[in-house]
Every structure is written in structure tokens, then in C-alpha cells.
Design a protein around this motif. Structure first.
Motif, PDB file in Angstrom:
ATOM      1  N   MET A  72       0.830  -1.206   0.000  1.00 53.27           N
ATOM      2  CA  MET A  72       0.000   0.000   0.000  1.00 53.27           C
ATOM      3  C   MET A  72       0.863   1.255   0.000  1.00 53.27           C
ATOM      4  O   MET A  72       0.543   2.241  -0.672  1.00 53.27           O
ATOM      5  CB  MET A  72      -0.923  -0.006   1.219  1.00 53.27           C
ATOM      6  N   ALA A  73       1.973   1.217   0.725  1.00 55.61           N
ATOM      7  CA  ALA A  73       2.894   2.357   0.712  1.00 55.61           C
ATOM      8  C   ALA A  73       3.477   2.548  -0.681  1.00 55.61           C
ATOM      9  O   ALA A  73       3.608   3.679  -1.170  1.00 55.61           O
ATOM     10  CB  ALA A  73       4.002   2.149   1.735  1.00 55.61           C
ATOM     11  N   GLY A  74       3.841   1.437  -1.346  1.00 54.15           N
ATOM     12  CA  GLY A  74       4.357   1.538  -2.704  1.00 54.15           C
ATOM     13  C   GLY A  74       3.340   2.134  -3.655  1.00 54.15           C
ATOM     14  O   GLY A  74       3.677   2.982  -4.501  1.00 54.15           O
ATOM     15  N   LEU A  75       2.085   1.730  -3.531  1.00 51.87           N
ATOM     16  CA  LEU A  75       1.026   2.284  -4.375  1.00 51.87           C
ATOM     17  C   LEU A  75       0.896   3.790  -4.171  1.00 51.87           C
ATOM     18  O   LEU A  75       0.875   4.567  -5.137  1.00 51.87           O
ATOM     19  CB  LEU A  75      -0.308   1.597  -4.063  1.00 51.87           C
ATOM     20  N   CYS A  76       0.799   4.195  -2.909  1.00 54.23           N
ATOM     21  CA  CYS A  76       0.578   5.618  -2.610  1.00 54.23           C
ATOM     22  C   CYS A  76       1.777   6.472  -2.992  1.00 54.23           C
ATOM     23  O   CYS A  76       1.633   7.517  -3.646  1.00 54.23           O
ATOM     24  CB  CYS A  76       0.263   5.785  -1.123  1.00 54.23           C
ATOM     25  N   ILE A  77       2.971   6.049  -2.588  1.00 56.76           N
ATOM     26  CA  ILE A  77       4.160   6.867  -2.815  1.00 56.76           C
ATOM     27  C   ILE A  77       4.496   6.935  -4.302  1.00 56.76           C
ATOM     28  O   ILE A  77       4.824   8.000  -4.830  1.00 56.76           O
ATOM     29  CB  ILE A  77       5.338   6.316  -1.994  1.00 56.76           C
ATOM     30  N   GLY A  78       4.429   5.801  -5.005  1.00 62.44           N
ATOM     31  CA  GLY A  78       4.678   5.828  -6.440  1.00 62.44           C
ATOM     32  C   GLY A  78       3.697   6.724  -7.166  1.00 62.44           C
ATOM     33  O   GLY A  78       4.075   7.488  -8.067  1.00 62.44           O
ATOM     34  N   SER A 261       9.032  11.633   3.675  1.00 64.52           N
ATOM     35  CA  SER A 261       9.109  11.535   5.135  1.00 64.52           C
ATOM     36  C   SER A 261       8.999  10.109   5.642  1.00 64.52           C
ATOM     37  O   SER A 261       9.475   9.796   6.735  1.00 64.52           O
ATOM     38  CB  SER A 261       8.021  12.402   5.778  1.00 64.52           C
ATOM     39  N   ILE A 262       8.370   9.206   4.875  1.00 63.71           N
ATOM     40  CA  ILE A 262       8.221   7.822   5.352  1.00 63.71           C
ATOM     41  C   ILE A 262       9.037   6.821   4.538  1.00 63.71           C
ATOM     42  O   ILE A 262       9.252   5.699   5.001  1.00 63.71           O
ATOM     43  CB  ILE A 262       6.750   7.374   5.386  1.00 63.71           C
ATOM     44  N   SER A 263       9.486   7.199   3.356  1.00 68.62           N
ATOM     45  CA  SER A 263      10.175   6.223   2.510  1.00 68.62           C
ATOM     46  C   SER A 263      11.627   6.572   2.247  1.00 68.62           C
ATOM     47  O   SER A 263      12.359   5.753   1.675  1.00 68.62           O
ATOM     48  CB  SER A 263       9.452   6.099   1.161  1.00 68.62           C
ATOM     49  N   GLY A 264      12.061   7.766   2.615  1.00 67.55           N
ATOM     50  CA  GLY A 264      13.371   8.208   2.188  1.00 67.55           C
ATOM     51  C   GLY A 264      13.310   8.729   0.763  1.00 67.55           C
ATOM     52  O   GLY A 264      12.228   8.921   0.202  1.00 67.55           O
ATOM     53  N   VAL A 265      14.465   8.950   0.181  1.00 68.60           N
ATOM     54  CA  VAL A 265      14.533   9.545  -1.153  1.00 68.60           C
ATOM     55  C   VAL A 265      14.480   8.445  -2.207  1.00 68.60           C
ATOM     56  O   VAL A 265      15.379   7.610  -2.297  1.00 68.60           O
ATOM     57  CB  VAL A 265      15.821  10.369  -1.326  1.00 68.60           C
ATOM     58  N   ILE A 266      13.420   8.444  -3.000  1.00 68.40           N
ATOM     59  CA  ILE A 266      13.270   7.511  -4.116  1.00 68.40           C
ATOM     60  C   ILE A 266      13.240   8.352  -5.385  1.00 68.40           C
ATOM     61  O   ILE A 266      12.221   8.950  -5.726  1.00 68.40           O
ATOM     62  CB  ILE A 266      11.997   6.663  -3.987  1.00 68.40           C
ATOM     63  N   GLY A 267      14.375   8.423  -6.041  1.00 67.06           N
ATOM     64  CA  GLY A 267      14.505   9.328  -7.177  1.00 67.06           C
ATOM     65  C   GLY A 267      13.968   8.764  -8.480  1.00 67.06           C
ATOM     66  O   GLY A 267      13.605   7.588  -8.578  1.00 67.06           O
ATOM     67  N   TRP A 268      13.904   9.614  -9.483  1.00 63.01           N
ATOM     68  CA  TRP A 268      13.628   9.296 -10.875  1.00 63.01           C
ATOM     69  C   TRP A 268      12.165   9.009 -11.190  1.00 63.01           C
ATOM     70  O   TRP A 268      11.761   9.113 -12.353  1.00 63.01           O
ATOM     71  CB  TRP A 268      14.488   8.122 -11.358  1.00 63.01           C
ATOM     72  N   ILE A 269      11.350   8.630 -10.216  1.00 61.42           N
ATOM     73  CA  ILE A 269       9.953   8.323 -10.523  1.00 61.42           C
ATOM     74  C   ILE A 269       9.245   9.557 -11.068  1.00 61.42           C
ATOM     75  O   ILE A 269       8.484   9.483 -12.036  1.00 61.42           O
ATOM     76  CB  ILE A 269       9.230   7.786  -9.269  1.00 61.42           C
ATOM     77  N   GLY A 270       9.494  10.699 -10.447  1.00 57.83           N
ATOM     78  CA  GLY A 270       8.845  11.931 -10.880  1.00 57.83           C
ATOM     79  C   GLY A 270       9.294  12.403 -12.243  1.00 57.83           C
ATOM     80  O   GLY A 270       8.627  13.248 -12.860  1.00 57.83           O
TER      81      GLY A 270
END
Length: 341
Positions: A72-78, A261-270
Motif C-alpha cells: 500500500m505504501a508503494g502504491l501511494c508513494i509511487g 518523510s516515510i520512505s526516504g529519497v526515491i529518485g527518478w519516478i517523478g
């Protein structure tokens, strides 16, 4: 003519939802403790219906308490990172910008790193990260307002780059001062991005920010199409760009800060996902936004599933997204046309 178009749109959304459900089912089924997809579906269905008498308690715990919060976190954050990237690209009329453009990710990272350095509880680290992202935006906007007689869009971009570099220096300073045996590994791992430690409580904390930010972008989605024409043209069509642009940037920044704030830095998706969506549905933001949401959600769930199953040691998400995003970015530079199109 309108009815067939509506039917095609409904069919496309239905297909997107179906693909997303399949991705979620597979992600819940695979891992160090594999579960058959039909068993996973049965566990979920019985849990929703409240009839879990036939469910193996260990299987139920794996699905509901270990994998489901992470998926669910992956769905929301992505989804929100892709939506923020699409919004930034439309607002700045530049296909090569991403949520990092205003130093938001750097600000959120510095806040979290400082919280880890002070050995604060997880909730306090998340709050500091969220406030750090908003603080970075406030500083960038203050610089933009102080600089007169320049292109406001270019000023914001350049100010964001400068502030991001300054915040990155602050992160490096904290890493030097941190305990190399305890705090430094935690800081380094957090900066690479991961969903391993996300809990249901974390989701409850940030979902309201996600809903608010995406709702603003959805309500103003047609105006972003006008912004892509340029400020003069948009004003001629009745859009007040001096109010619209800050509202859109604030909404995109809100969801980016909450995600970091909950996942750290996940780059490139944006950067990557909005381009994929644009290739599929075109540049009209009214359809580009939902397409980015669906693609971003599915993409991060797939990447996270690979990260936790590809090897015995979990691979940080930032590494995998960079492996995909960097070649894509270089391809855009090599083949992209000059200007926003």
C-alpha cells in the motif's frame, strides 16, 4: 462522438485498475515466504469479510501485517511522486524537471537526517522530514520573490538548484558528525530509499496529505494545460498565473514531502513516469494526471517487489530507480526536441 470517447476512457481506466490489482496480488504473493496467488486472494477476501477461521495464522500475518502495508505504501508513494513530477513538468513547461527541482527532497532529507542524528523516535523523524521539505519550498519562494526583473519560472528553478546544493552540504556535514557505527549506516540507508520499515501508522499519518495534494491537482488539472501555453497566453484566457502556479507547486510539494518523510529519497519516478504516461495518453493533463498516478503506483510496487526478492540482501529502491531512470534521462537528452512539446 462523445459517447464512444467516454466508453474508451472507461475501458482504459478499467484495464488500468485490473492491471494494478494483478500487480498488487503478485507483490503480496512473492517473497522469502511465497504464497500461492489464489491463497493470497482468499486470505484478503476472508479478512475483508471478517471470516478468517480457515486462514493459517502465519499466512494471515505475512499478508496483512508484513506485505500489505508495504504494498500500500508503494502504491501511494509511487502514485504521488509521479503526479508531482507531471505537475512540475507542466507548471515549469519543461519535460526534464522532477519533484527535486525546488529542493523539496533535499529539505525533507536534511530534516530526517537531523532527526536520526539526534536519535529521535520514528514519528519525530518523519515530522522533521515533512517540515524540512516545506521549509525548503518556503526558502526557494522567498528567494524568488526577492529577485525582481527576471523570468519567475527560471528564477525558481535556479533558486531550487542552489538551495538543494546547500541542503545537500548540510546532509554531508551531519553524516560526518554522526556516529559511524550506529547513526551513519541508518542515515545512508534512509537516503537510498526503502519501504521496509513503513507501517500502517505511517500511512495513516501521511495519507491525508496525499489526498489533499492530489485533490488540488485534480481540481486544477485543466488549468495546467493553459499554463503550458505560457503565462501571457494563460492570462489572456482568464487564468491568474501568479496565484495558480504557487497553488500547484504547493500541492506537489506537499505530497512529495509527505512521501519522502516515510520512505526516504526515491529518485527518478517523478521524471520517468510522467514521460511514460505522456507517451501513452498524450500531454493533456486531464488524462495525464490519472495515467501518471496508475503508472507510478504500479511501477514502484514492481520495483519494490524486485528489491526484496532479487537477492538475499534487500536492494535500496533508490539504486534500482536510478538504474532505470538514468538511461531514460540520457535518452531524453539525446532524442528530445528543444522546448516543451
Amino acid at each position: 462522438m462523445e459517447r464512444p470517447a467516454t466508453m474508451r476512457s472507461a475501458a482504459a481506466y478499467g484495464l488500468a485498475v485490473l492491471v494494478l490489482l494483478v500487480v498488487v496480488l503478485v507483490a503480496l504473493s512473492v517473497g522469502k515466504y511465497p504464497v500461492r496467488p489464489e491463497t493470497t486472494f482468499s486470505i484478503l477476501w476472508q479478512g475483508i469479510a471478517g471470516t478468517t477461521t480457515d486462514v493459517d495464522p502465519m499466512l494471515g500475518n505475512v499478508i496483512w501485517n508484513v506485505r500489505l502495508p508495504r504494498v500500500m505504501a508503494g502504491l501511494c508513494i509511487g502514485a504521488v511522486l509521479a503526479a508531482a513530477g507531471a505537475s512540475y513538468q507542466g507548471v515549469f513547461r519543461n519535460p526534464l524537471v522532477s519533484p527535486d527541482i525546488l529542493g523539496v527532497s533535499a529539505g525533507a532529507s536534511l530534516g530526517a537526517v537531523f532527526g536520526i542524528f539526534l536519535s529521535l523516535p520514528v514519528l519525530a523523524i518523519q515530522v522533521l522530514s515533512f517540515l524540512g521539505g516545506l521549509f525548503a519550498l518556503a526558502v526557494v519562494y522567498a528567494v524568488g520573490l526577492a529577485v525582481r526583473g527576471r523570468d519567475p519560472v527560471l528564477t525558481l528553478v535556479l533558486a531550487g538548484m542552489a538551495i538543494a546544493a546547500l541542503l545537500a552540504a548540510g546532509i554531508s556535514l551531519v553524516k560526518i558528525l554522526a556516529d559511524p557505527y550506529d547513526q551513519l549506516p541508518a542515515i545512508t540507508y534512509w537516503l537510498l530509499g526503502s519501504l521496509a520499515s513503513v507501517t500502517n501508522a505511517d500511512l495513516v499519518l501521511v495519507v491525508p496529505s496525499f489526498v489533499l495534494g492530489v485533490a488540488v491537482l485534480h481540481l486544477l488539472r485543466w488549468r495546467i494545460n493553459l499554463l503550458s501555453l505560457g503565462d501571457d497566453e494563460a492570462r489572456a484566457l482568464g487564468v491568474e498565473t501568479r496565484l495558480l502556479r504557487p497553488a500547484l507547486i504547493a500541492a506537489a510539494t506537499l505530497i512529495t514531502s509527505a512521501a519522502v518523510s516515510i520512505s526516504g529519497v526515491i529518485g527518478w519516478i517523478g521524471l520517468v513516469i510522467p514521460h511514460m504516461a505522456r507517451m501513452l495518453v498524450g500531454p493533456d493533463f486531464r488524462v495525464l494526471l490519472p495515467a501518471s498516478l496508475f503508472l507510478g503506483a504500479a511501477f514502484l510496487v514492481v520495483i519494490d517487489t524486485v528489491a526484496r526478492t532479487a537477492s538475499t540482501v534487500e536492494v535500496p529502491l533508490g539504486i534500482l530507480t536510478a538504474v532505470i531512470g538514468a538511461p531514460f534521462f540520457l535518452a531524453l537528452l539525446a532524442t528530445g526536441r528543444g522546448g516543451w512539446s
